[in-house]
Design a protein around this motif. Structure first.
Motif, PDB file in Angstrom:
ATOM      1  N   THR A  99     -56.482   0.646   4.157  1.00  0.00           N
ATOM      2  CA  THR A  99     -57.630   0.099   3.420  1.00  0.00           C
ATOM      3  C   THR A  99     -57.129  -0.709   2.230  1.00  0.00           C
ATOM      4  N   THR A 117     -60.412   3.574  15.174  1.00  0.00           N
ATOM      5  CA  THR A 117     -61.511   3.305  14.244  1.00  0.00           C
ATOM      6  C   THR A 117     -61.436   4.286  13.083  1.00  0.00           C
ATOM      7  N   TYR A 133     -68.327   4.717   5.585  1.00  0.00           N
ATOM      8  CA  TYR A 133     -68.129   3.423   6.228  1.00  0.00           C
ATOM      9  C   TYR A 133     -67.323   3.605   7.509  1.00  0.00           C
ATOM     10  N   ARG A 134     -67.469   2.615   8.400  1.00  0.00           N
ATOM     11  CA  ARG A 134     -66.648   2.545   9.612  1.00  0.00           C
ATOM     12  C   ARG A 134     -65.871   1.233   9.584  1.00  0.00           C
ATOM     13  N   LEU A 135     -64.569   1.348   9.734  1.00  0.00           N
ATOM     14  CA  LEU A 135     -63.726   0.160   9.783  1.00  0.00           C
ATOM     15  C   LEU A 135     -63.217   0.014  11.207  1.00  0.00           C
ATOM     16  N   ASP A 136     -63.763  -0.962  11.926  1.00  0.00           N
ATOM     17  CA  ASP A 136     -63.392  -1.179  13.320  1.00  0.00           C
ATOM     18  C   ASP A 136     -62.046  -1.893  13.418  1.00  0.00           C
ATOM     19  N   GLU A 141     -64.121  -6.428   7.139  1.00  0.00           N
ATOM     20  CA  GLU A 141     -65.152  -5.754   6.360  1.00  0.00           C
ATOM     21  C   GLU A 141     -65.661  -4.526   7.099  1.00  0.00           C
ATOM     22  N   PRO A 142     -65.891  -3.425   6.384  1.00  0.00           N
ATOM     23  CA  PRO A 142     -66.372  -2.206   7.036  1.00  0.00           C
ATOM     24  C   PRO A 142     -67.875  -2.242   7.282  1.00  0.00           C
TER      25      PRO A 142
END
Length: 665
Positions: A99, A117, A133-136, A141-142
């Protein structure tokens, strides 16, 4: 912006000054960033910032999570100005940054159903309104998974590892005051958040220790009211119905107990937990759900601080508080017999997390000479290996002081304990100035470990640092932790008065040069000492502290208020309100006769920044010299490095003016 002059720039300034007939060149200073409001603080020389720089670069690593399949870990450590998440793929491998945001990210995990993910949590500006949040994979951007108008917390993950349990509560809006807050418990698939299902709305917000039964049909949880008063509940996940299991029908009416660290046994017939039901300390126990019988096991007369059951339900790991040091121990979950103790390096262990395959246990470890790293215990062979290496660049860590235990008698003949870090006598002979560093909480404990920037005060300035555990601290039993509740609040302040007596009796400490500092509740303590013992200290530093108990209770976030009322008293009761007003430092500020340094974050949801405003204005009106530092992008403490650095510089300047005679040593 920090302007540290280059050698060439210094030479040019010096030459110009000499050409003009000046004896010395003008020195550059540190320019605070635009988020900092500064009042009364003298300029910080850039040379000071350069000198202390190595003490600002510690980067401890803390465990965030295991990879759901591989033997890899996610750790949190500082990147540039804020804490972010990094992947560590093998022991001592270079951390790979995952991140990269302006706000700190301390918690995150690869999602088991889609292991590339990342699910993570963060707030904004220290406001503690956590969002998930989910960060693909490949995304810059999440995806926001939660309602930004509410505060959220990750509670647990289900046994099939395809849903997470989320707790959510309302937050206050400007000009509003609420009572009777609640916590919504929701089951969410982060890959399809629109399908989330609320399973319960719980009264109050002091809920935690959520754990799933192995069959996935039940949840166990604790309802927290105070450090000595919790209730254990079972919930049907299909209906949301709850039943209380501890205190049970056979427990004495009216006697509170504290139970926590819950895990279902693999057969579903009982719970592993820690409890003080039958004594002063948190002891590991097995609770039979059918009979209500409680079977303690493991160490006695010490707090078991963590209890973690392997995913297969066969091995229990625990952290035992042994004289302030967190010690790792293992037990067979079926027999509750202790297993061979792993050989862990010297330090305090914490933050236990089992891998999903139950073969490895990760944990954090820190010591006086190590900033903090992640270690892994492999059950096969009982081997412990180091996975991260937080190097101390540019400094000799072997010179860092190791805290030694001390004790003294207080006003009521009760023994109070703490730790002291003394400067090297060969470099700093004679009686040394003292910093008394009081922990927050108040339900916390000062413990030996890595002192971070505080090593500079000891090693370079020659101060002795004392960390007391006044009454109200944890680690000494349920009676001791309750000795400062309600109307007994100032008894803990008197413990510091007795400590000042102890300092005066030491041949190597200078009782005329004492500065007291504390954060949060410790900030209140620093202010209270400044009002009670102004003639015996040289100054006080209040960091995000309580100045007025009544306004604090009225303005702290609603989801925290009831929990704080148990500790401090209910401001709605006229008699208690009068008492709280009487002891509040802001109403005794006329007694502050020594310099005061007040520090706060504008977004603090726990102790509102208006507490700082009150004490600054009142103390100044009564003639006390006051320094004030307010950050508009921080909350309950400074999380951004540039802000924390400036606070460090300013603290050194404060020490120079109060106990070091204007010098640096």
């Amino acid at each position: 912006m920090l302007r540290t002059p280059s050698a060439r720039r210094v030479a040019i300034l010096a030459a110009a000054a000499l050409a003009a007939g000046c004896a010395t060149a003008p020195e550059e200073t540190v320019s605070p960033n635009a988020h900092l409001r500064i009042e009364g603080i003298p300029p910080v020389p850039a040379s000071l910032a350069a000198k202390v720089a190595p003490y600002t670069e510690f980067r401890p690593r803390t465990l965030a999570s295991w990879h759901p399949q591989k033997h890899e870990i996610v750790v949190a450590t500082r990147a540039k100005s804020t804490t972010q998440l990094f992947d560590v793929r093998s022991p001592l491998a270079a951390p790979l940054q995952v991140t990269d945001f302006a706000e700190p990210v301390r918690f995150g995990a690869w999602w088991p159903a889609k292991p590339d993910t990342l699910i993570f949590a963060r707030d904004s500006g220290g406001n503690e309104r956590l969002q998930l949040y989910r960060l693909d994979p490949g995304a810059k951007e999440p995806v926001l998974l939660t309602d930004p108008a509410r505060a959220h917390q990750f509670l647990a993950i289900n046994r099939t590892r395809d849903r997470l349990l989320l707790g959510s509560t309302d937050v206050d809006r400007p000009g509003t005051r609420r009572e009777n807050p609640t916590l919504d418990v929701t089951l969410m698939d982060p890959l399809a958040p629109s399908l989330a299902r609320k399973i319960a709305t719980l009264p109050g917000t002091g809920w935690g220790d959520f754990t799933w039964s192995f069959d996935g049909f039940r949840l166990a949880m604790t309802e927290y009211r105070s450090v000595t008063d919790t209730t254990v509940w079972l919930m049907d996940t299909a209906t949301g119905e709850r039943r209380r299991i501890l205190p049970g029908p056979g427990d004495p009416a009216g006697r509170t107990m504290a139970s926590t660290q819950l895990s279902f046994s693999r057969d579903g017939r009982g719970l592993f937990l820690t409890t003080d039901r039958d004594g002063e300390f948190q002891r590991a126990a097995y609770l039979d759900l059918a009979s209500g019988r409680l079977e303690p096991f493991g160490p006695e007369n010490r707090d078991v601080e963590e209890l973690a059951l392997a995913r297969d339900g066969r091995t229990l790991a625990m952290i035992v508080n042994e004289d302030g040091v967190g010690v790792l121990r293992l037990f067979d979950a079926d027999t509750r017999r202790e297993l061979p103790r792993p050989q862990v390096p010297i330090g305090t262990a914490s933050n236990l997390q089992w891998h999903a395959d139950s073969t490895a246990l990760a944990f954090d470890l820190d010591s006086a000479r190590s900033p903090g790293d992640v270690y892994v215990l492999e059950l096969a062979g009982n081997r412990v290996s180091r996975w991260t290496e937080s190097k101390v660049e540019g400094l000799d860590a072997s010179r860092f002081a190791v805290q030694a235990p001390i004790e003294w008698k207080s006003f009521d003949d009760r023994t109070i304990t703490g730790f002291i870090a003394r400067p090297p006598a060969e470099r700093f002979p004679g009686r040394r100035p003292v910093m008394i560093r009081i922990h927050g909480g108040p339900e916390a404990q000062a413990r030996p470990g890595f002192m971070g920037r505080w090593n500079y005060y000891v090693n370079e300035l020659g101060l002795a640092v004392i960390e007391p555990n006044v009454r109200g601290s944890t680690g000494y039993g349920r009676t001791f932790v309750s000795l400062d509740n309600g109307a007994k609040r100032e008894d803990s302040v008197r413990d510091i008065g007795a400590l000042l007596d102890w300092i005066a009796a030491q041949s190597d400490l200078d009782a005329s040069r004492v500065v007291v500092v504390g954060g949060s509740y410790g900030g209140y303590m620093a202010l209270a000492v400044a009002t009670h013992y102004s003639d015996r200290i040289a100054g006080a530093i209040d960091i995000v502290g309580i100045a007025n108990f009544v306004t604090f209770l009225e303005r702290t976030e609603t989801y925290r208020r009831d929990l704080r009322r148990v500790e401090y008293g209910d401001e709605r009761d006229p008699a208690m309100r009068a008492f709280l007003e009487k002891i509040s430092p802001v109403n005794n500020a006329a007694k502050i006769g020594k310099p005061l340094f007040v520090v706060h974050g504008r977004n603090d949801p726990r102790v509102p920044w208006t507490e700082a405003e009150q004490i600054v204005e009142t103390a100044r009106r009564h003639g006390a010299p006051v320094w004030y530092l307010l950050a508009d992008n921080e909350g309950h403490g400074f999380a951004k490095k540039d802000n924390a650095d400036y606070l460090f510089y300013a603290t050194i300047r404060f020490l120079q003016q109060t106990v070091l005679g204007g010098s640096g040593g």
